[in-house]
Design an enzyme around this catalytic site. Structure first.
Site, mmCIF file in Angstrom:
data_model
loop_
_atom_site.group_PDB
_atom_site.id
_atom_site.type_symbol
_atom_site.label_atom_id
_atom_site.label_comp_id
_atom_site.label_asym_id
_atom_site.label_seq_id
_atom_site.Cartn_x
_atom_site.Cartn_y
_atom_site.Cartn_z
ATOM 1 N N HIS A 68 0.352 -35.111 -34.318
ATOM 2 C CA HIS A 68 1.591 -34.422 -34.524
ATOM 3 C C HIS A 68 2.861 -34.863 -34.114
ATOM 4 C CE1 HIS A 68 1.130 -29.863 -35.667
ATOM 5 N NE2 HIS A 68 2.517 -29.988 -35.063
ATOM 6 N N LYS B 50 -5.420 -32.449 -41.710
ATOM 7 C CA LYS B 50 -4.086 -33.186 -40.947
ATOM 8 C C LYS B 50 -4.405 -33.110 -39.408
ATOM 9 C CE LYS B 50 0.889 -33.157 -40.254
ATOM 10 N NZ LYS B 50 1.160 -32.156 -39.188
ATOM 11 N N TYR C 107 -1.619 -23.373 -41.391
ATOM 12 C CA TYR C 107 -2.088 -23.343 -40.081
ATOM 13 C C TYR C 107 -2.946 -21.991 -40.208
ATOM 14 C CZ TYR C 107 1.498 -25.893 -37.410
ATOM 15 O OH TYR C 107 2.229 -27.053 -36.856
ATOM 16 N N SER D 4 5.589 -26.334 -44.781
ATOM 17 C CA SER D 4 4.906 -25.637 -43.552
ATOM 18 C C SER D 4 4.528 -24.247 -43.596
ATOM 19 C CB SER D 4 5.777 -26.147 -42.308
ATOM 20 O OG SER D 4 5.399 -25.260 -41.275
ATOM 21 N N THR E 31 -3.938 -28.073 -41.146
ATOM 22 C CA THR E 31 -3.392 -28.688 -39.631
ATOM 23 C C THR E 31 -4.646 -28.273 -38.763
ATOM 24 O OG1 THR E 31 -1.294 -29.128 -40.480
ATOM 25 C CG2 THR E 31 -1.731 -28.956 -38.139
HETATM 26 C C1 FNR Z 1 6.372 -30.784 -36.812
HETATM 27 N N1 FNR Z 1 4.956 -31.027 -37.562
HETATM 28 C C2 FNR Z 1 4.382 -29.980 -37.973
HETATM 29 N N2 FNR Z 1 3.164 -30.142 -38.347
HETATM 30 C C3 FNR Z 1 2.380 -29.396 -39.138
HETATM 31 O O1 FNR Z 1 1.330 -29.501 -39.538
HETATM 32 N N3 FNR Z 1 2.800 -28.140 -39.306
HETATM 33 C C4 FNR Z 1 4.440 -27.810 -38.933
HETATM 34 O O2 FNR Z 1 4.766 -26.479 -38.866
HETATM 35 C C5 FNR Z 1 4.968 -28.895 -38.103
HETATM 36 N N4 FNR Z 1 6.180 -28.368 -37.605
HETATM 37 C C6 FNR Z 1 6.768 -29.573 -37.076
HETATM 38 C C7 FNR Z 1 8.304 -29.432 -36.695
HETATM 39 C C8 FNR Z 1 9.056 -30.588 -36.340
HETATM 40 C C9 FNR Z 1 10.441 -30.182 -35.814
HETATM 41 C C10 FNR Z 1 8.427 -31.742 -36.275
HETATM 42 C C11 FNR Z 1 9.127 -32.854 -35.709
HETATM 43 C C12 FNR Z 1 7.087 -31.912 -36.676
HETATM 44 C C13 FNR Z 1 4.476 -32.546 -37.261
HETATM 45 C C14 FNR Z 1 4.672 -33.113 -38.454
HETATM 46 O O3 FNR Z 1 4.192 -32.722 -39.515
HETATM 47 C C15 FNR Z 1 4.345 -34.743 -38.475
HETATM 48 O O4 FNR Z 1 2.997 -34.675 -37.929
HETATM 49 C C16 FNR Z 1 5.170 -35.448 -37.295
HETATM 50 O O5 FNR Z 1 6.493 -34.920 -37.354
HETATM 51 C C17 FNR Z 1 5.113 -36.882 -37.724
HETATM 52 O O6 FNR Z 1 5.624 -37.602 -37.096
HETATM 53 P P1 FNR Z 1 7.151 -38.386 -37.026
HETATM 54 O O7 FNR Z 1 7.179 -38.747 -38.282
HETATM 55 O O8 FNR Z 1 7.977 -36.988 -36.801
HETATM 56 O O9 FNR Z 1 7.361 -39.301 -36.022
#
Ligand code: FNR
Length: 362
Positions: free
Chosen positions: A261, A237, A115, A92, A141
């Protein structure tokens, strides 16, 4: 149990009433498989092509920021676990590990999640750094035009860097293992964007802080320019609408990543498993479709494949593994998913993930 409640809820939680968070699971649970019989399933083959390379299973690690709240060096722990299983790992923008440090520490396939920040020149630097460090894919994203309203985080006052509040002190005392690790390793920082996020209000939630720094004006034209600039694979994404998915393909995007997300952004967004069939139909195999949000069991991967996804991405499932036992925990969480995938393939009469379309889904 190992994490203080504030950290657990930051990871586990979603936006507002958590309707989308719950529906992501419910949608996977609603899908039913009609198993086939008398196929040789003695060695279920989980290998798949993904963005022109082979992955050992149709699983990618989703980008997650702030992971070091859960375990010291959690980013590297998870990336090494992914590499050990032959799976791509997405770092990330908001990771607590600098992208160069990650690239030095891990041998496996690395993707970088972008981002789009308001400061365009800083953005360009991020993209150039990712290319120079050897990241093969850029995952842009697009569903964080603002930080989702995560009420559990508002209530808990969790932030990066960690603020020393009474709640955190009590958390620490009741979770000494976690507190000791935090004290020894120092509070996590956003290493890729050091200096860029500094001047903000410390009282904001992590999501709101990130949202404030992002460019909500980022548009199709901007994405098209990014496509021209980035020489590696480009993934987008946060897609849910089939018209957007189709337009992305005309722009030359290499993969459409269906995501809400993990229910952390728009509460009320469509569950991703419900979004998948229409997107798969619209794209008709032109590019690889990745889906995340709610994958918790191996059988979810089989369902996603059967409905037209090339791979799933997992977030919380692997982060919770790391929260328990670092790299070993992350590796174990992935092993559970792969074992369950193979078991569900056997029981569905599917010898290879390449042939999942042979099972009917209702
Ligand atoms: C995320 N997600 C996320 N997505 C992204 O594009 N950049 C990011 O920095 C983050 N940070 C992030 C932190 C935490 C703690 C979580 C739980 C999630 C979203 C992540 O990429 C993804 O889309 C979801 O977590 C998918 O769902 P599940 O597998 O957690 O149910």
């Amino acid at each position: 149990k190992r994490l203080p409640q504030t950290v657990f809820e930051f990871i586990d939680g979603g936006a507002e009433d958590e309707i989308t968070l719950r529906d992501n699971r419910a949608a996977f649970e609603r899908i039913k498989i009609t198993p086939r019989i008398l196929n040789d399933v003695s060695v279920p083959d989980t290998r798949t092509s993904l963005l022109g390379k082979e992955a050992k299973a149709p699983i990618v690690i989703a980008p997650m920021g702030s992971c070091m709240l859960a375990w010291p060096n959690a980013d590297i722990a998870i990336a090494r676990a992914a590499a050990a299983h032959g799976l791509p790992y997405t770092l990330s923008t908001m990771s607590n590990t600098a992208m160069e440090t990650m690239a030095d520490a891990v041998q496996g396939e690395l993707w970088f999640q972008l981002y789009v920040l308001k400061d365009r020149s800083f953005n360009e630097q991020l993209v150039e750094r990712a290319w120079a460090a050897g990241y093969s894919a850029l995952v842009v994203t697009v569903d964080l035009q603002a930080g989702g309203k995560r009420e559990r985080d508002l209530k808990n006052g969790i932030s990066i860097p960690l603020q020393i509040s009474l709640k955190q002190v009590i958390s620490g005392m009741t979770h000494p293992g976690w507190a000791w690790q935090m004290l020894r390793n120092g509070s996590p920082q956003f290493q890729n964007v050091k200096g860029y996020m500094g001047q903000q209000n410390a009282d904001l939630t992590i999501a709101a802080k990130v949202g404030q720094s992002l460019d909500a004006a980022f548009s199709w034209e901007d994405l098209s320019r990014l496509r021209d600039k980035w020489k590696g694979k480009l993934l987008v994404k946060g897609v849910e609408h089939p018209l957007d998915a189709a337009r992305l393909v005309t722009l030359g995007v290499d993969s459409v990543w269906i995501s809400n997300h993990g229910g952390r952004q728009l509460d009320g967004a469509l569950a991703t498993a419900d979004a998948l069939p229409a997107i798969a139909k619209a794209l008709a195999g032109k590019v690889d479709v990745i889906i995340d949000s709610g994958v918790r069991r191996g059988v979810d991967i089989l369902k996603a494949r059967a409905l037209g996804a090339q791979a799933v991405a997992v977030g919380r499932a692997v982060l919770f593994g790391a929260a328990v036992a670092g790299e070993e925990g992350a590796r174990h969480a992935l092993q559970i998913l792969i074992d369950e995938l193979q078991l569900s393939m056997k029981l569905s009469g599917v010898g290879s993930v390449k042939h999942t379309q042979e099972i009917l889904m209702t």
